[in-house]
Scaffold this active site. Structure first.
Site, PDB file in Angstrom:
ATOM      1  N   SER A  45      75.753  70.554  33.903  1.00 40.54           N
ATOM      2  CA  SER A  45      77.030  70.125  34.479  1.00 40.54           C
ATOM      3  C   SER A  45      78.119  69.924  33.433  1.00 40.54           C
ATOM      4  O   SER A  45      79.303  69.926  33.780  1.00 40.54           O
ATOM      5  CB  SER A  45      76.841  68.830  35.271  1.00 40.54           C
ATOM      6  OG  SER A  45      76.339  67.797  34.442  1.00 40.54           O
ATOM      7  N   ASP A 105      83.188  59.870  36.086  1.00 37.74           N
ATOM      8  CA  ASP A 105      82.344  59.212  37.078  1.00 37.74           C
ATOM      9  C   ASP A 105      81.269  58.436  36.313  1.00 37.74           C
ATOM     10  O   ASP A 105      81.410  58.214  35.110  1.00 37.74           O
ATOM     11  CB  ASP A 105      81.756  60.211  38.089  1.00 37.74           C
ATOM     12  CG  ASP A 105      80.910  61.305  37.436  1.00 37.74           C
ATOM     13  OD1 ASP A 105      80.447  61.108  36.291  1.00 37.74           O
ATOM     14  OD2 ASP A 105      80.708  62.363  38.071  1.00 37.74           O
ATOM     15  N   HIS A 111      79.536  61.570  33.996  1.00 32.26           N
ATOM     16  CA  HIS A 111      80.244  62.624  33.250  1.00 32.26           C
ATOM     17  C   HIS A 111      81.524  62.132  32.582  1.00 32.26           C
ATOM     18  O   HIS A 111      82.247  61.307  33.159  1.00 32.26           O
ATOM     19  CB  HIS A 111      80.585  63.778  34.201  1.00 32.26           C
ATOM     20  CG  HIS A 111      79.397  64.337  34.901  1.00 32.26           C
ATOM     21  ND1 HIS A 111      79.029  63.937  36.175  1.00 32.26           N
ATOM     22  CD2 HIS A 111      78.483  65.255  34.512  1.00 32.26           C
ATOM     23  CE1 HIS A 111      77.933  64.598  36.532  1.00 32.26           C
ATOM     24  NE2 HIS A 111      77.584  65.386  35.541  1.00 32.26           N
TER      25      HIS A 111
END
Length: 357
Positions: free
Chosen positions: A47, A331, A334
């Protein structure tokens, strides 16, 4: 990304302008890249570098909805698990290119192909089991799609030019966190097979194998991003019921990063692969310990929701902080695009000095 089962384990125990890198760095990098015909960036990982491939995969690990992408072009949620740009996008920007596209993006153009693509998949890792747990692309699958990319590129520009583009490209790998956080600590398959130290060795061998595979496929310049301080992620601290970083996880990350560095030295000395290690661990940790040095105000919570546990689907349509540039984390897992930008500024200097000479 983390999966819900991790909860049980740990509890028990306004559009802003896209920031640019320093002008001098950009100018120098563009000059050197042009001189050495480095025009494309090819990305593999999780990610931290997935611009939206998971949008087109049957998995729950996505970020193609608000508030993700709130600081991206036209406020667009692209699938990047961030408020805006990821690290490869900043490298592309420094070379004068638009953000790196996902290989599965149906709007991918021939011009995009010549500038590279990302094959990364949120939730992936060096261990193929990590990706299988979340039904995302393993590195092996990413490499297979890279072969499809080579076929498309060859049809577009011919075999000689295709080989030249790939040999001159910057290859980038960024993964490893998921191998610990959603695999080893959650799925007991690897725990039954390996101690933590043995699993680090296993991942180190996998990382070396993956890098050699990319070399066989044409890579001559490889950037590898180290694992971040996993114990400082807001979600991890929340699940452990503490306000400070979880030292045990950070020690594991540091140990694994030391293995990555040794692997890169080995790759340079044995097969002549030019390599750069990007120290995300130290950079993020420094930003957390001394936030004002980088212009941050909030180093411990994410910008989305309460900033303590929301990420991915649980961040969907949540209220966000007014100034993401003041936050280390977007968040609960991340970083913000501002944090990625800071990491990349150091990488750009290394790329210019080590790759383009």
């Amino acid at each position: 990304m983390l999966i819900v089962a991790f909860v049980t384990l740990l509890v028990a125990g306004a559009l802003q302008p896209l920031p640019s890198v320093v002008a001098l760095d950009v100018h120098l990098l563009r000059q050197l890249a042009a001189k050495h015909n480095v025009t494309s960036i090819l990305v593999f990982g999780d990610s931290s570098v997935d611009p939206g491939n998971n949008n087109f995969i049957k998995t729950d690990l996505k970020g193609n909805f608000p508030p993700y992408g709130g600081n991206f072009i036209n406020h667009k949620p692209t699938g990047r698990l961030c408020d805006g740009l990821l690290a490869p996008d900043f490298i592309a920007e420094a070379m004068g290119h638009p953000p790196i596209p996902a290989f599965l993006d149906p709007t991918l153009t021939p011009a995009d192909l010549t500038r590279g693509a990302s094959f990364a998949s949120a939730g992936s890792g060096y261990d193929d089991l990590t990706a299988n747990i979340s039904n995302v692309w393993s590195f092996t699958t990413q490499a297979n799609y890279f072969l499809h990319y080579k076929i498309h590129l060859t049809k577009l520009v011919g075999p000689l030019e295709s080989s030249k583009l790939i040999n001159n490209a910057i290859f980038l790998m960024s993964m490893g966190s998921n191998d610990f956080l959603q695999n080893y600590l959650v799925d007991f398959t690897r725990q039954k097979q390996y101690t933590v130290e043995q699993y680090v060795e296993f991942l180190s061998r996998r990382m070396l194998y993956d890098a050699k595979m990319l070399h066989r496929l044409g890579a001559r310049r490889l950037v590898v991003v180290g694992v971040p301080p996993m114990g400082c992620m807001p979600l991890i601290k929340y699940l452990r019921g503490q306000t400070t970083c979880v030292d045990q996880l950070n020690q594991v990350a540091f140990y694994f990063n030391s293995k990555i560095i040794k692997n890169l030295e080995l790759l340079q000395s044995t097969i002549g692969l030019k390599t750069i290690y990007v120290d995300a661990y130290s950079t993020i940790q420094e930003a957390i310990k001394n936030p004002r040095k980088f212009g941050f105000v909030e180093p411990s919570k994410g910008c989305c929701g309460t900033g303590t546990y929301e990420y991915g689907a649980t961040c969907k349509d949540m209220q966000v902080c007014k100034e993401p540039t003041k936050y280390v984390f977007w968040d609960a897992v991340h970083p913000t695009q501002r944090m990625y930008q800071i990491i990349v500024k150091k990488a750009i200097a290394s790329i210019g000095e080590e790759f383009l000479v």
